[in-house]
Design a protein around this motif. Structure first.
Motif, PDB file in Angstrom:
ATOM      1  N   ASN A   1      -3.137   0.375   4.941  1.00 30.53           N
ATOM      2  CA  ASN A   1      -4.542   0.786   4.860  1.00 30.53           C
ATOM      3  C   ASN A   1      -4.734   2.268   5.148  1.00 30.53           C
ATOM      4  O   ASN A   1      -5.784   2.829   4.811  1.00 30.53           O
ATOM      5  CB  ASN A   1      -5.392  -0.037   5.828  1.00 30.53           C
ATOM      6  CG  ASN A   1      -5.443  -1.500   5.452  1.00 30.53           C
ATOM      7  OD1 ASN A   1      -5.360  -1.833   4.273  1.00 30.53           O
ATOM      8  ND2 ASN A   1      -5.568  -2.374   6.450  1.00 30.53           N
ATOM      9  N   GLN A   2      -3.752   2.891   5.777  1.00 29.11           N
ATOM     10  CA  GLN A   2      -3.865   4.324   6.076  1.00 29.11           C
ATOM     11  C   GLN A   2      -3.302   5.195   4.956  1.00 29.11           C
ATOM     12  O   GLN A   2      -3.263   6.420   5.090  1.00 29.11           O
ATOM     13  CB  GLN A   2      -3.140   4.631   7.394  1.00 29.11           C
ATOM     14  CG  GLN A   2      -3.824   4.013   8.613  1.00 29.11           C
ATOM     15  CD  GLN A   2      -3.038   4.266   9.883  1.00 29.11           C
ATOM     16  OE1 GLN A   2      -2.001   3.650  10.127  1.00 29.11           O
ATOM     17  NE2 GLN A   2      -3.534   5.189  10.700  1.00 29.11           N
ATOM     18  N   LEU A   3      -2.890   4.563   3.879  1.00 35.50           N
ATOM     19  CA  LEU A   3      -2.365   5.282   2.725  1.00 35.50           C
ATOM     20  C   LEU A   3      -3.226   4.980   1.504  1.00 35.50           C
ATOM     21  O   LEU A   3      -3.914   3.962   1.445  1.00 35.50           O
ATOM     22  CB  LEU A   3      -0.916   4.868   2.460  1.00 35.50           C
ATOM     23  CG  LEU A   3       0.065   5.137   3.606  1.00 35.50           C
ATOM     24  CD1 LEU A   3       1.414   4.495   3.303  1.00 35.50           C
ATOM     25  CD2 LEU A   3       0.220   6.638   3.859  1.00 35.50           C
ATOM     26  N   SER A   4      -3.165   5.864   0.527  1.00 35.15           N
ATOM     27  CA  SER A   4      -3.963   5.678  -0.691  1.00 35.15           C
ATOM     28  C   SER A   4      -3.401   4.565  -1.568  1.00 35.15           C
ATOM     29  O   SER A   4      -2.233   4.182  -1.451  1.00 35.15           O
ATOM     30  CB  SER A   4      -3.986   6.987  -1.487  1.00 35.15           C
ATOM     31  OG  SER A   4      -4.634   8.007  -0.773  1.00 35.15           O
ATOM     32  N   GLU A   5      -4.239   4.095  -2.479  1.00 34.64           N
ATOM     33  CA  GLU A   5      -3.792   3.133  -3.478  1.00 34.64           C
ATOM     34  C   GLU A   5      -2.862   3.835  -4.463  1.00 34.64           C
ATOM     35  O   GLU A   5      -3.181   4.917  -4.968  1.00 34.64           O
ATOM     36  CB  GLU A   5      -4.999   2.556  -4.221  1.00 34.64           C
ATOM     37  CG  GLU A   5      -4.626   1.600  -5.345  1.00 34.64           C
ATOM     38  CD  GLU A   5      -5.808   1.227  -6.220  1.00 34.64           C
ATOM     39  OE1 GLU A   5      -5.589   0.534  -7.233  1.00 34.64           O
ATOM     40  OE2 GLU A   5      -6.940   1.655  -5.900  1.00 34.64           O
ATOM     41  N   ILE A   6      -1.718   3.229  -4.734  1.00 34.13           N
ATOM     42  CA  ILE A   6      -0.761   3.810  -5.688  1.00 34.13           C
ATOM     43  C   ILE A   6      -1.179   3.443  -7.101  1.00 34.13           C
ATOM     44  O   ILE A   6      -1.424   2.271  -7.410  1.00 34.13           O
ATOM     45  CB  ILE A   6       0.666   3.305  -5.414  1.00 34.13           C
ATOM     46  CG1 ILE A   6       1.103   3.680  -3.994  1.00 34.13           C
ATOM     47  CG2 ILE A   6       1.640   3.882  -6.427  1.00 34.13           C
ATOM     48  CD1 ILE A   6       2.396   3.010  -3.558  1.00 34.13           C
ATOM     49  N   VAL A   7      -1.257   4.457  -7.988  1.00 33.85           N
ATOM     50  CA  VAL A   7      -1.638   4.234  -9.384  1.00 33.85           C
ATOM     51  C   VAL A   7      -0.604   4.900 -10.290  1.00 33.85           C
ATOM     52  O   VAL A   7       0.136   5.795  -9.869  1.00 33.85           O
ATOM     53  CB  VAL A   7      -3.042   4.791  -9.692  1.00 33.85           C
ATOM     54  CG1 VAL A   7      -4.098   4.074  -8.864  1.00 33.85           C
ATOM     55  CG2 VAL A   7      -3.094   6.309  -9.455  1.00 33.85           C
ATOM     56  N   PRO A   8      -0.521   4.490 -11.563  1.00 34.58           N
ATOM     57  CA  PRO A   8       0.412   5.134 -12.494  1.00 34.58           C
ATOM     58  C   PRO A   8       0.060   6.602 -12.709  1.00 34.58           C
ATOM     59  O   PRO A   8      -1.088   7.017 -12.489  1.00 34.58           O
ATOM     60  CB  PRO A   8       0.230   4.335 -13.794  1.00 34.58           C
ATOM     61  CG  PRO A   8      -0.411   3.052 -13.380  1.00 34.58           C
ATOM     62  CD  PRO A   8      -1.252   3.366 -12.178  1.00 34.58           C
ATOM     63  N   THR A   9       1.018   7.373 -13.150  1.00 32.99           N
ATOM     64  CA  THR A   9       0.766   8.791 -13.433  1.00 32.99           C
ATOM     65  C   THR A   9      -0.161   8.973 -14.639  1.00 32.99           C
ATOM     66  O   THR A   9      -0.645  10.069 -14.883  1.00 32.99           O
ATOM     67  CB  THR A   9       2.087   9.530 -13.698  1.00 32.99           C
ATOM     68  OG1 THR A   9       2.787   8.890 -14.779  1.00 32.99           O
ATOM     69  CG2 THR A   9       2.975   9.524 -12.467  1.00 32.99           C
ATOM     70  N   THR A  10      -0.407   7.891 -15.367  1.00 33.89           N
ATOM     71  CA  THR A  10      -1.313   7.915 -16.528  1.00 33.89           C
ATOM     72  C   THR A  10      -2.724   7.440 -16.183  1.00 33.89           C
ATOM     73  O   THR A  10      -3.557   7.269 -17.070  1.00 33.89           O
ATOM     74  CB  THR A  10      -0.746   7.015 -17.643  1.00 33.89           C
ATOM     75  OG1 THR A  10      -0.475   5.713 -17.088  1.00 33.89           O
ATOM     76  CG2 THR A  10       0.544   7.597 -18.216  1.00 33.89           C
ATOM     77  N   TYR A  11      -3.001   7.256 -14.899  1.00 38.30           N
ATOM     78  CA  TYR A  11      -4.286   6.705 -14.454  1.00 38.30           C
ATOM     79  C   TYR A  11      -5.436   7.670 -14.756  1.00 38.30           C
ATOM     80  O   TYR A  11      -5.369   8.874 -14.472  1.00 38.30           O
ATOM     81  CB  TYR A  11      -4.218   6.443 -12.949  1.00 38.30           C
ATOM     82  CG  TYR A  11      -5.480   5.967 -12.302  1.00 38.30           C
ATOM     83  CD1 TYR A  11      -5.857   4.630 -12.377  1.00 38.30           C
ATOM     84  CD2 TYR A  11      -6.297   6.844 -11.585  1.00 38.30           C
ATOM     85  CE1 TYR A  11      -7.019   4.180 -11.755  1.00 38.30           C
ATOM     86  CE2 TYR A  11      -7.450   6.410 -10.960  1.00 38.30           C
ATOM     87  CZ  TYR A  11      -7.808   5.076 -11.051  1.00 38.30           C
ATOM     88  OH  TYR A  11      -8.956   4.641 -10.434  1.00 38.30           O
ATOM     89  N   GLU A  12      -6.517   7.121 -15.348  1.00 35.95           N
ATOM     90  CA  GLU A  12      -7.696   7.942 -15.629  1.00 35.95           C
ATOM     91  C   GLU A  12      -8.672   7.870 -14.459  1.00 35.95           C
ATOM     92  O   GLU A  12      -9.084   6.788 -14.035  1.00 35.95           O
ATOM     93  CB  GLU A  12      -8.391   7.492 -16.913  1.00 35.95           C
ATOM     94  CG  GLU A  12      -9.578   8.380 -17.265  1.00 35.95           C
ATOM     95  CD  GLU A  12     -10.126   8.165 -18.667  1.00 35.95           C
ATOM     96  OE1 GLU A  12     -11.199   8.748 -18.981  1.00 35.95           O
ATOM     97  OE2 GLU A  12      -9.495   7.434 -19.451  1.00 35.95           O
TER      98      GLU A  12
END
Length: 503
Positions: free
Chosen positions: A202-213
């Motif tokens: 919870n203390q870290l950001s949500e991981i998203v693909p490098t192609t995330y808009e």
């Protein structure tokens, strides 16, 4: 239609404008300081960097004199390994701690020598070094316990920018994979490592693909940036992996060498690759591609340091040569090898291939024959010796590498690029734009929206080709062998210098 590559670097942010066919149209840069209040500290003001990001985009649109409605896409590139702490209101509790910060060196040294350190490296692909979040967070936990207890989120500078502009905490897989907390194969935050440093997901950001808009900007932010609601933002990746894309170093046997403030050597891989001796890194580019390589702490920063401290009388000439160009021209009056003068460029400790935060810079072989020009050339050569050591280590891990695609600020100097060819003995290709990370961000963004396929669209026109001088290469092989022998002999002594400097 136009696209912008926003490249958030260590000492500046650049916004680079590209045409529909990926030709550079214009660029705008804002610089900012690296704050070193103590010898091992290397920090920045995150608010200054966010302001620089806004200004570069806004001023680029104005400078290029284009209709803001014609800017349809922005991809974001960012330097790796930065860390800051924010509270529940996204107010910074710390400055931005950069990759060059060595305050956690003692803890990292102990971890690196343990079986746990190697285990963490094999899972994450991030070498055990003070640049890693493992050491930074551990330092905060032990030395700044009040801040550690208040920490709502641990963020990189790009994550902080995304929260400021778009209102969400997200991190791309590429930057996440450079923290040392991300499991390369499982593609998520590593629970074992989080438990080790006593933080949770919870203390870290949500991981998203490098192609995330990213979400649309608010109307006010559109005004702030001189953009419209037609402009789409793609989160992008780290500057390192994007430099490979922008420099077209995407084929087997091809590597990208980027030298800006620091320097790096990278090649594309179709699977995660780690090194038995923990000399190289491996970070995510896309869902099915990775970038393996190594980074040096000391690139153009070393020459700038020399210029600032020992050639202050050189001034930029209006309409003529800059101070940097003048000192390089002076250095070129000296033969290859600087007549036996050797420079170890470890002004900020060192990352690859030694991963030794205690390493310090040294001039060796100094005699009465050596003048300022010798020292300037030795500094330039020392930076490339460091790069060459990384190239050799990478070749041992993945096989022979034949061609180098060069980018970064050093690529503005033909003399320095030729030195790279002579020292490595490899052919150097210089793409049309040296803003490889910014171009890479745009190409990845176009890939994300389906406008092109990443691994076919990055073909750049090669502006110049540099062929190694074999006589110089032979001389440099002798000097580089000496460079590595001297490092090994001094390795155990550097800690003594660090102790004396910290008294």
């Amino acid at each position: 239609m136009y696209s912008i590559g926003l490249d958030i670097g260590t000492t500046s942010t650049k916004a680079v404008l590209f045409s529909k066919d990926n030709k550079q149209v214009d660029d705008y840069e804002v610089t900012y300081p690296l704050i070193k209040e103590k010898p091992d500290f290397a920090e920045q003001d995150p608010e200054v960097i966010v302001a620089a990001c806004l200004k570069t985009i806004r001023e680029l649109v104005k400078q290029a004199s284009i209709n803001k409605e014609d800017i349809r896409l922005i991809g974001i590139s960012s330097a790796m390994h930065s860390l800051m702490v924010v509270d529940k209101n996204n107010v910074p509790l710390t400055p931005l701690i950069t990759w060059a910060d060595n305050r956690c060196a003692a803890f990292i040294k102990e971890l690196k020598s343990s079986s746990k350190g190697k285990h963490f490296y094999e899972k994450t692909g991030t070498p055990i070094h003070p640049m890693s979040w493992i050491g930074k967070i551990q330092w905060l936990r032990t030395e700044r316990p009040q801040i550690f207890k208040q920490a709502f989120k641990f963020l990189s500078i790009k994550e902080y920018l995304c929260k400021c502009l778009f209102g969400i905490y997200v991190v791309d897989q590429s930057l996440a994979s450079g923290t040392g907390l991300y499991h390369l194969k499982d593609r998520k935050w590593d629970e074992e490592i989080l438990k080790f440093i006593e933080i949770d997901n919870n203390q870290l950001s949500e991981i998203v693909p490098t192609t995330y808009e990213l979400p649309s900007l608010t109307s006010q932010r559109q005004l702030d940036l001189s953009l419209t609601d037609k402009c789409r933002f793609i989160i992008g990746a780290s500057d390192g992996v994007l430099a490979n894309v922008g420099a077209n170093a995407i084929k087997p046997g091809t590597i990208a060498v980027t030298i800006g403030t620091s320097g790096a050597v990278r090649t594309i891989a179709d699977k995660p690759i780690t090194d038995e001796h923990m000399r190289t890194f491996c970070y995510v580019l896309t869902d099915d591609s990775w970038v393996a390589g190594g980074a040096t702490n000391n690139g153009g920063l070393a020459l700038q340091w020399y210029l600032n401290e020992f050639a202050k009388e050189l001034k930029n000439i209006d309409g003529g040569k800059s101070a940097t160009e003048q000192i390089i021209q002076e250095a070129m009056t000296i033969p290859a090898g600087s007549q036996g003068l050797l420079f170890l460029p470890f002004l900020n400790g060192e990352r690859a291939p030694y991963w030794n935060p205690d390493a310090r810079g040294s001039f060796l072989g100094v005699s009465m024959i050596h003048k300022r020009a010798h020292f300037a050339r030795a500094v330039m050569e020392g930076v490339i010796y460091s790069v060459y050591s990384i190239v050799k280590g990478l070749q041992e891990s993945i096989g022979e590498l034949e061609i180098i695609q060069a980018s970064g600020g050093f690529a503005r100097s033909d003399e320095w690029v030729q030195m790279l060819a002579d020292i490595t003995g490899k052919e150097i290709h210089l793409p049309e734009t040296y803003h490889a990370s910014a171009l890479g961000a745009v190409l990845l963004a176009k890939h994300a929206i389906g406008e092109n396929y990443l691994f076919s669209a990055s073909k750049q026109i090669i502006n110049k080709v540099f062929i190694p001088n074999e006589d110089n290469h032979a001389r440099y092989e002798e000097m580089h062998n000496l460079y590595e022998r001297v490092y090994q002999k001094l390795e155990n002594e550097f800690a003594v210098f660090v102790e004396m400097q910290n008294k």
